[in-house]
Design a protein around this motif. Structure first.
Motif, short mmCIF file in Angstrom:
data_model
loop_
_atom_site.label_atom_id
_atom_site.label_comp_id
_atom_site.label_asym_id
_atom_site.label_seq_id
_atom_site.Cartn_x
_atom_site.Cartn_y
_atom_site.Cartn_z
N ILE A 28 5.65 0.81 -13.67
CA ILE A 28 6.28 1.02 -12.41
C ILE A 28 5.41 1.56 -11.35
O ILE A 28 4.89 2.64 -11.57
N HIS A 29 5.24 0.90 -10.07
CA HIS A 29 4.40 1.28 -9.27
C HIS A 29 5.16 2.18 -8.02
O HIS A 29 6.21 1.50 -7.43
N ILE A 30 4.83 3.27 -8.05
CA ILE A 30 5.46 4.01 -6.91
C ILE A 30 4.45 4.47 -5.75
O ILE A 30 3.41 5.23 -5.98
N PRO A 31 4.83 3.63 -4.67
CA PRO A 31 3.80 3.53 -3.59
C PRO A 31 3.57 4.62 -2.76
O PRO A 31 3.06 4.53 -1.48
N PHE A 32 4.02 5.86 -3.05
CA PHE A 32 4.00 6.83 -1.87
C PHE A 32 3.04 8.02 -2.00
O PHE A 32 2.94 8.18 -3.20
N CYS A 33 2.41 8.25 -0.95
CA CYS A 33 1.50 9.41 -1.13
C CYS A 33 1.38 10.06 0.36
O CYS A 33 1.84 9.76 1.23
N ARG A 34 0.89 11.42 -0.10
CA ARG A 34 1.01 12.38 1.29
C ARG A 34 0.05 11.76 2.38
O ARG A 34 0.64 11.98 3.56
N ARG A 35 -1.01 11.55 1.95
CA ARG A 35 -1.85 10.75 2.89
C ARG A 35 -2.78 9.75 2.17
O ARG A 35 -2.97 9.94 1.01
N LYS A 36 -3.41 8.91 3.01
CA LYS A 36 -4.12 7.95 2.22
C LYS A 36 -5.56 8.45 2.17
O LYS A 36 -6.33 8.77 3.02
N CYS A 37 -6.07 8.46 0.76
CA CYS A 37 -7.56 8.82 0.54
C CYS A 37 -8.54 7.89 1.15
O CYS A 37 -8.15 6.39 1.02
N PRO A 38 -9.71 8.19 1.78
CA PRO A 38 -10.48 7.38 2.48
C PRO A 38 -11.19 6.19 1.49
O PRO A 38 -11.90 5.24 1.85
N TYR A 39 -10.95 6.41 0.11
CA TYR A 39 -11.74 5.41 -0.84
C TYR A 39 -10.76 4.34 -1.41
O TYR A 39 -11.11 3.54 -2.19
N CYS A 40 -9.43 4.75 -1.33
CA CYS A 40 -8.30 4.21 -2.00
C CYS A 40 -7.91 2.77 -1.36
O CYS A 40 -7.37 2.69 -0.16
N ASP A 41 -7.77 1.86 -2.46
CA ASP A 41 -7.44 0.34 -2.00
C ASP A 41 -6.08 0.08 -2.76
O ASP A 41 -5.83 -0.98 -2.62
N PHE A 42 -5.51 1.06 -3.36
CA PHE A 42 -4.32 0.76 -3.89
C PHE A 42 -3.35 0.60 -2.72
O PHE A 42 -3.15 1.03 -1.57
N TYR A 43 -2.11 -0.15 -3.38
CA TYR A 43 -1.08 -0.28 -2.19
C TYR A 43 -0.03 0.96 -1.96
O TYR A 43 0.44 1.22 -3.24
N ILE A 44 -0.34 1.63 -1.12
CA ILE A 44 0.42 2.81 -0.83
C ILE A 44 1.02 2.88 0.51
O ILE A 44 0.76 2.08 1.30
N THR A 45 2.09 3.81 0.74
CA THR A 45 2.41 4.10 2.07
C THR A 45 2.62 5.70 2.25
O THR A 45 2.84 6.17 1.38
N THR A 46 2.45 6.15 3.39
CA THR A 46 2.54 7.67 3.66
C THR A 46 4.12 7.64 4.42
O THR A 46 4.35 8.86 4.89
N ASN A 47 4.75 6.68 4.48
CA ASN A 47 5.95 6.78 5.17
C ASN A 47 7.08 7.23 4.28
O ASN A 47 7.82 6.28 3.45
N GLY A 48 7.65 8.39 4.22
CA GLY A 48 8.52 8.59 3.20
C GLY A 48 9.84 8.17 3.70
O GLY A 48 10.74 8.46 2.76
#
Ligand code: SF4
Length: 388
Positions: free
Chosen positions: A10-30
């Motif tokens: 299960i992919h949970i695509p939320f993060c506080r902020r985007k790390c500068p090296y990360c290429d995963f699919y994420i959003t910081t929009n809660g």
């Protein structure tokens, strides 16, 4: 499809902020979180209806699963437990970031089916953590480990190595610390510069560069020191003190077993029962808005966001080579012969000869296995062994 055994990612695509090296699919929009949690249940219902699976593993990855509201996690655990048939010894993993661990989360985990935690420590050095754009400190990581250990002893720690300022001493001290903390499993990922990241932009502007020779040196130290400390390198980036701590879920990928996927950007693969050569892939679009729209507002089978297609025999063969070579078991030629055309295997053996002769591969019990020096060139060797 008949009922079949599989892992569930299960992919949970939320993060506080985007790390500068990360290429995963994420959003910081809660603002999507509530709708995400509802749509996820819909996709899981779809997977149950479509596959009727028996779950061997459940893996909540991301992104930052520990960033979700506890009510959402609780609801998710209950829904999965009540909806799916699940093996009694199933491994349930959640990825957690140190800054999210508080009394409430600990209490939730204690009363949940989770029996393995993958902790995003990345480094025990504050300077490195700042460079990597992480929001926790080394002290927080240590406190988190202390809090989690009595609840869930099966802890895996993620670390990143190969940072421009990193010394071999730092790698050695990190591994010694992991052993002293009795961490049974760790994953060590080499820092790579991905095009679509801030580090990618900085590299293109010549603000950041990576010394590959130094990275290779650090990898060699990592492998030697972890072995001295008693860790088994069962996959290029994964180390465990005992076989029982090998990641059951990740082994499903490396050994070409079945994994179903849910959540935007998640990938799944499986082999159709009774059709040994028919390997399927299911890919969810990397777009949370479209994924929510599809699972909340359209009817089965949601073709607009979940692509499902068979791999060609060649694509499956190449995947087996790539995955197998990364593991301590290597590529088993006898098994290959039972699944793939004879000429694929004879070509592979012919291609492998030069690497065996130069000491980068060994042929042991009919399996091609990377030697220690071969591990430094794993990607190159895999690419050379694949069918073009
Ligand atoms: S590295 Fe982890 S925490 Fe950072 S942006 Fe990527 S998924 Fe999120």
């Amino acid at each position: 499809m008949d009922s079949f055994e599989t892992g569930l990612y299960i992919h949970i695509p939320f993060c506080r902020r985007k790390c500068p090296y990360c290429d995963f699919y994420i959003t910081t929009n809660g603002k999507w979180i509530d709708q995400y949690c509802s749509a996820l249940i819909k996709e899981l219902a779809y997977l149950k209806h479509r596959f009727n699976p028996i779950l061997k593993t459940v893996y909540l990855g991301g992104g930052t699963p520990s960033f979700l509201p506890l009510s959402c996690l609780e609801n998710l655990f209950s829904y999965i437990s009540e909806t799916f048939e699940i093996n009694s010894n199933a491994e349930w993993t959640i990825e957690i970031n140190p800054e999210d661990v508080n009394t409430e989360l600990i209490s939730l985990l204690k009363n949940s089916p989770i029996n393995r935690v993958s902790l995003g420590v990345q480094s025990f050095y504050d300077e490195d953590l700042r460079f990597l754009g992480r929001t926790h400190s080394s002290r927080e990581a240590l406190l988190t480990i202390e809090k989690l250990k009595p609840i869930i002893p099966n802890i895996s720690v993620d670390i990143i190595y190969g940072l421009p300022s990193q010394s071999s001493r730092e790698i050695i001290q990190t591994l010694e610390l992991l052993k002293n903390l009795e961490i049974p499993h760790f994953s060590a990922y080499l820092l790579t510069i991905e095009y679509r990241t801030l580090f990618g932009v900085m590299a293109r502007q010549s603000i950041l560069s990576i010394d590959e020779n130094k990275q290779a040196e650090l990898f060699t130290i990592l492998v030697e020191k972890s072995e001295n400390l008693g860790y088994i390198q069962y996959e290029i980036s994964n180390f465990a003190l005992e076989k029982s701590f090998f990641s059951k879920h990740n082994l499903l990928y490396w050994l070409n077993d079945n994994v179903l996927n849910a959540g935007p950007g998640a990938h799944g693969s499986w082999t159709a029962p009774n059709l040994a050569l028919m390997r399927w892939r299911r890919i969810n679009r990397r777009n949370i808005y479209l994924w929510i729209e599809a699972y909340m507002h359209t009817t089965f089978p949601f073709p607009s966001v979940s692509y499902e297609f068979p791999l060609s025999t060649k694509e499956f063969f190449n995947e087996v080579i790539l995955n197998g070579l990364r593991t301590m078991w290597g590529i088993n030629l006898l098994w290959l012969k039972t699944v793939f055309p004879e000429r694929y295997v004879s070509d592979l053996v012919a291609q492998a000869k030069e690497f065996i002769d130069s000491g980068f591969l060994s042929l042991c019990n009919e399996s091609l296995i990377l030697t220690r020096s071969g591990k430094l060139y794993a990607d190159y060797i895999a690419a050379s062994l694949m069918i073009p």
